[in-house]
Design a protein around this motif. Structure first.
Motif, short mmCIF file in Angstrom:
data_model
loop_
_atom_site.label_atom_id
_atom_site.label_comp_id
_atom_site.label_asym_id
_atom_site.label_seq_id
_atom_site.Cartn_x
_atom_site.Cartn_y
_atom_site.Cartn_z
N GLU A 1 -6.41 -0.07 -6.71
CA GLU A 1 -6.85 -1.00 -7.75
C GLU A 1 -7.80 -0.34 -8.75
OE1 GLU A 1 -7.56 -5.25 -6.63
OE2 GLU A 1 -7.52 -4.43 -4.60
N ASN A 2 -8.47 0.74 -8.36
CA ASN A 2 -9.40 1.41 -9.28
C ASN A 2 -8.71 2.35 -10.25
OD1 ASN A 2 -8.70 3.57 -7.68
ND2 ASN A 2 -10.76 3.95 -6.87
N GLY A 3 -7.35 2.39 -10.21
CA GLY A 3 -6.59 3.22 -11.12
C GLY A 3 -6.26 4.59 -10.61
N SER A 4 -6.60 4.89 -9.36
CA SER A 4 -6.26 6.20 -8.79
C SER A 4 -4.97 6.08 -7.98
CB SER A 4 -7.40 6.71 -7.90
OG SER A 4 -7.56 5.87 -6.77
N ILE A 5 -4.31 7.22 -7.77
CA ILE A 5 -3.10 7.30 -6.96
C ILE A 5 -3.32 8.34 -5.87
CG2 ILE A 5 -0.59 7.60 -6.93
CD1 ILE A 5 -0.65 7.46 -10.00
N LYS A 6 -2.97 7.98 -4.65
CA LYS A 6 -2.99 8.93 -3.54
C LYS A 6 -1.55 9.26 -3.18
CE LYS A 6 -4.19 9.37 1.35
NZ LYS A 6 -4.78 8.69 2.54
N ILE A 7 -1.22 10.56 -3.13
CA ILE A 7 0.13 11.01 -2.80
C ILE A 7 0.07 11.80 -1.51
CG2 ILE A 7 2.16 12.27 -3.58
CD1 ILE A 7 -0.50 11.40 -6.12
N SER B 1 -2.54 14.69 -2.45
CA SER B 1 -2.84 14.92 -3.86
C SER B 1 -3.35 13.64 -4.47
CB SER B 1 -1.59 15.40 -4.61
OG SER B 1 -1.10 16.62 -4.09
N GLU B 2 -3.99 13.77 -5.64
CA GLU B 2 -4.54 12.61 -6.32
C GLU B 2 -4.04 12.57 -7.76
OE1 GLU B 2 -6.56 10.20 -5.20
OE2 GLU B 2 -6.97 10.99 -3.19
N GLY B 3 -4.01 11.35 -8.31
CA GLY B 3 -3.64 11.15 -9.69
C GLY B 3 -4.22 9.86 -10.20
N ILE B 4 -3.85 9.46 -11.41
CA ILE B 4 -4.32 8.20 -11.98
C ILE B 4 -3.15 7.43 -12.56
CG2 ILE B 4 -6.65 9.03 -12.48
CD1 ILE B 4 -5.79 9.50 -15.35
N TRP B 5 -3.30 6.09 -12.64
CA TRP B 5 -2.27 5.24 -13.23
C TRP B 5 -2.93 4.10 -14.00
CZ3 TRP B 5 -0.94 0.02 -11.75
CH2 TRP B 5 -1.75 -0.51 -10.74
N ASN C 1 0.79 -1.22 0.00
CA ASN C 1 0.00 0.00 0.00
C ASN C 1 0.82 1.28 0.00
OD1 ASN C 1 -2.48 -1.38 0.06
ND2 ASN C 1 -2.25 -1.74 2.25
N GLU C 2 2.02 1.24 0.54
CA GLU C 2 2.82 2.45 0.66
C GLU C 2 4.11 2.32 -0.13
OE1 GLU C 2 3.42 3.46 4.73
OE2 GLU C 2 1.31 3.97 5.08
N TRP C 3 4.30 3.24 -1.07
CA TRP C 3 5.47 3.24 -1.93
C TRP C 3 6.20 4.57 -1.79
CZ3 TRP C 3 6.62 -0.96 -5.19
CH2 TRP C 3 5.65 -1.96 -5.24
N SER C 4 7.52 4.50 -1.91
CA SER C 4 8.34 5.72 -1.89
C SER C 4 9.18 5.78 -3.16
CB SER C 4 9.25 5.74 -0.65
OG SER C 4 10.13 4.63 -0.66
#
Length: 464
Positions: free
Chosen positions: A283-289, A296-300, A256-259
């Protein structure tokens, strides 16, 4: 048997080399079945197992039977770097990978020292001298004697006896080099025994107990050709030949946590700028930073297969990450996972202190329809298995665990800890509350899990 050499010089050397000895001579009849005899099959297999592996630095020396002693300074495609540890091999690879249409070259700054498979250290002054030593190695992926698919779990203990079968020295063996020396010196001793049981590590991640010499010999024989020993000079052979979109999604679902381990963008290192950020790929394609509480939010998105996989990132607040990256490689080692992305000479590497081993333990215990029973329970050496013979154990995804017997149910909770290397159990009532503790996962398979805690050992086996 040969008479044990008792010269002051040899005895003093042993005291310096090994960390533990008996304080007085004891007369003991050593268990012959545990004797490690010189030139025996098991001794030869052990020596091949603990030989110095020289394949990790083939990107520098192109020789699997020797390794360059670190630190070493090399010039890679006109850039000078000092390799201080194994991360330096990846730095060399990163420079090689920057461009696909250039000629990669590495120049070693001599003199250097190299370590041979028997731990002998030699000084090398030129490419020609290094090449002559490398000629003693087998070629790429050719059969050799070293066994890399099994490792000893240290420390181990050995006992040395003289010709009168008197115990004169107890040795604590801390690493492969000490084990190698012990085996080489066996002819100098009248008798040596190994203390059983002890653990070995199969293929880098599975722990197995060895109880006697016969089991040890069988395990070593089985390990000789049981895995890819990576004795080639292709530094790219850890790339994504077997990668899949589902596999990558599974890794991100489990971790769950990446650096940011590395960000090299437009010939500039930006790692320090982002090293405190935490990334969650959902898993839904979103990124939480998470930048120290600033969210912040993003997509992958991951597409493709094998070495043709694209990893798209779009984070409006942090455009340095944005683009359709090429998935270069995925590595899992010692509870850490790293994902390396490339984009036109730029590098992005995420890491997580997580392992799919955790998912492996969960998947095993939570497998659909699985029912578990107590195969064995030993408490300070006493076999108490019969107390739990009729209990069936069920694990549930909500961290609930139930022990059932004759219609009665004892509930509890369970939790996978430390990337799946520990299993915590907490039952509400007797007798299964005897299992309430944090257990080390010593052995794990789809049908059996072996748990240890101090002087207790619990084995659960799947019965359905």
């Amino acid at each position: 048997m040969k008479f044990f050499k008792t010269s002051l010089l040899l005895f003093s050397t042993l005291l310096i080399l090994f960390s533990c000895r008996t304080e007085e001579i004891q007369i003991i009849d050593p268990p012959i079945e545990n004797e490690l005899a010189a030139n025996s099959t098991v001794a030869k297999l052990m020596k091949n197992t603990v030989a110095k592996d020289g394949s990790k630095d083939n990107i520098i020396d192109k020789a699997s039977c020797l390794s360059v002693k670190l630190p070493v300074t090399v010039t890679v495609n006109s850039k000078e770097i000092t390799v201080n540890d194994e991360d330096g091999y990846e730095e060399i690879e990163d420079i090689f990978d920057l461009f696909d249409n250039d000629v990669d070259a590495i120049v070693i700054s001599y003199p250097i020292e190299v370590i041979l498979s028997d731990y002998t250290v030699k000084t090398v002054n030129s490419d020609e001298e290094l090449q002559r030593l490398a000629e003693n190695c087998t070629g790429e992926n050719e059969a050799d004697d070293d066994i890399e698919c099994l490792d000893f779990y240290y420390p181990l203990k050995a006992s040395v006896f003289n010709a009168n079968l008197e115990l004169i020295l107890t040795i604590t063996i801390e690493d492969d080099e000490q084990m190698h020396k012990l085996i080489e010196d066996l002819e100098d001793y009248s008798a040596v025994t190994i203390e059983f049981p002890f653990k070995v590590i199969l293929n880098g991640d599975t722990y197995v107990y060895i109880n006697n010499m016969q089991e040890l010999e069988e395990a070593l024989e089985a390990a000789k050709n049981s895995c890819d020993e990576d004795d080639d000079n292709d530094y790219n052979d850890d790339d994504c030949d077997k990668c899949s979109t589902e596999g990558i999604k599974k890794i991100f679902a489990n971790c769950n946590e990446w650096s940011v381990e590395k960000l090299y963008l437009n010939e500039e290192y930006l790692t320090e700028e982002f090293k405190m950020f935490t990334f969650s790929f959902r898993e839904n394609g979103s990124i939480k930073i998470d930048n120290n509480g600033d969210i912040s939010e993003g997509i992958w998105e991951i597409t493709g297969e094998g070495n043709e996989m694209s990893f798209s990132i779009n984070i409006p607040d942090y455009p340095a990450f944005n683009g359709t990256w090429y998935l270069h490689e995925v590595k899992e080692d010692s509870g850490e996972v790293s994902v390396h992305l490339l984009l036109e000479g730029n590098h992005l590497r995420f890491k997580s202190q997580c392992s799919t081993v955790k998912d492996g333990l969960n998947a095993i215990l939570l497998a659909e329809g699985s029912i578990w029973a107590v195969e064995s329970y030993k408490n300070t050496g006493e076999d108490e298995t019969a107390v739990f013979a009729d209990y069936q154990i069920y694990f549930y995804s909500e961290n609930v665990v139930k022990a059932k017997k004759d219609g009665a149910v004892i509930e509890g909770v369970w939790e996978s800890l430390n990337d799946g290397s520990m299993l915590a159990l907490n039952f509400s009532d007797e007798p299964v509350n005897a299992f309430n503790k944090e257990w080390e996962v010593a052995v794990m398979s789809e049908t059996e899990v072996v748990l240890e805690a101090n002087d207790k050992r619990l084995v659960i086996k799947r019965i359905n």
